[in-house]
Design an enzyme around this catalytic site. Structure first.
Site, short mmCIF file in Angstrom:
data_model
loop_
_atom_site.label_atom_id
_atom_site.label_comp_id
_atom_site.label_asym_id
_atom_site.label_seq_id
_atom_site.Cartn_x
_atom_site.Cartn_y
_atom_site.Cartn_z
N SER A 67 40.86 51.40 54.61
CA SER A 67 41.02 49.94 54.84
C SER A 67 40.07 49.32 55.70
CB SER A 67 42.53 49.85 55.63
OG SER A 67 43.04 48.43 55.47
N HIS A 72 37.36 39.96 66.98
CA HIS A 72 37.10 38.60 67.16
C HIS A 72 36.72 38.35 68.52
CE1 HIS A 72 38.13 37.61 63.02
NE2 HIS A 72 39.26 38.35 63.16
N CYS A 87 44.97 54.21 56.67
CA CYS A 87 45.84 54.96 55.67
C CYS A 87 45.29 56.29 55.56
CB CYS A 87 45.99 54.19 54.37
SG CYS A 87 44.70 54.30 53.37
#
Length: 116
Positions: A67, A72, A87
């Site tokens: 994934s 930020h 995952c």
């Protein structure tokens, strides 16, 4: 191999009290997120980071076979928002530990969501 009841775990972390200079260098943040992915047992596919200019923050994502990890940053607030979704056998908590050790936040708030 660790088996989970859901396909993935999504870890959201708020890092507060991070030194501003640690939140403005896109190359250093990319290296730290890649290392975090590797520490979690994930396979890195690519990365893209953008710096918003002198004194401003960075946004970046490391794409994984499992994934992604994203950041930020707001150096003016000594704050970073992290998103770690993995995952399979990858362990997002190890990525979080790695980033916490590198960025040394004064406080951390974590939410973990089972996905799938």
């Amino acid at each position: 191999m660790t088996v989970h009841a859901t396909p993935g775990r999504h870890v959201l972390a708020d890092f507060r009290g991070v030194r501003a200079d640690l939140l403005t260098d896109p190359l250093a943040l990319e290296r730290q997120l890649v290392e975090a992915a590797q520490a979690a047992g994930a396979q890195v596919l690519s990365a893209h980071f953008h710096h918003f200019g002198a004194g401003a923050g960075v946004t970046g994502v490391v794409m994984l076979s499992e994934s992604h990890i994203s950041i930020h940053s707001w150096p003016e607030h000594c704050y970073a928002a992290l998103d770690i979704f993995m995952c399979g056998a990858a362990r997002p908590e190890l990525a979080l530990e790695h980033l916490q050790a590198r960025l040394a936040p004064e406080s951390v708030r974590v939410t973990t969501v089972a996905r799938g």
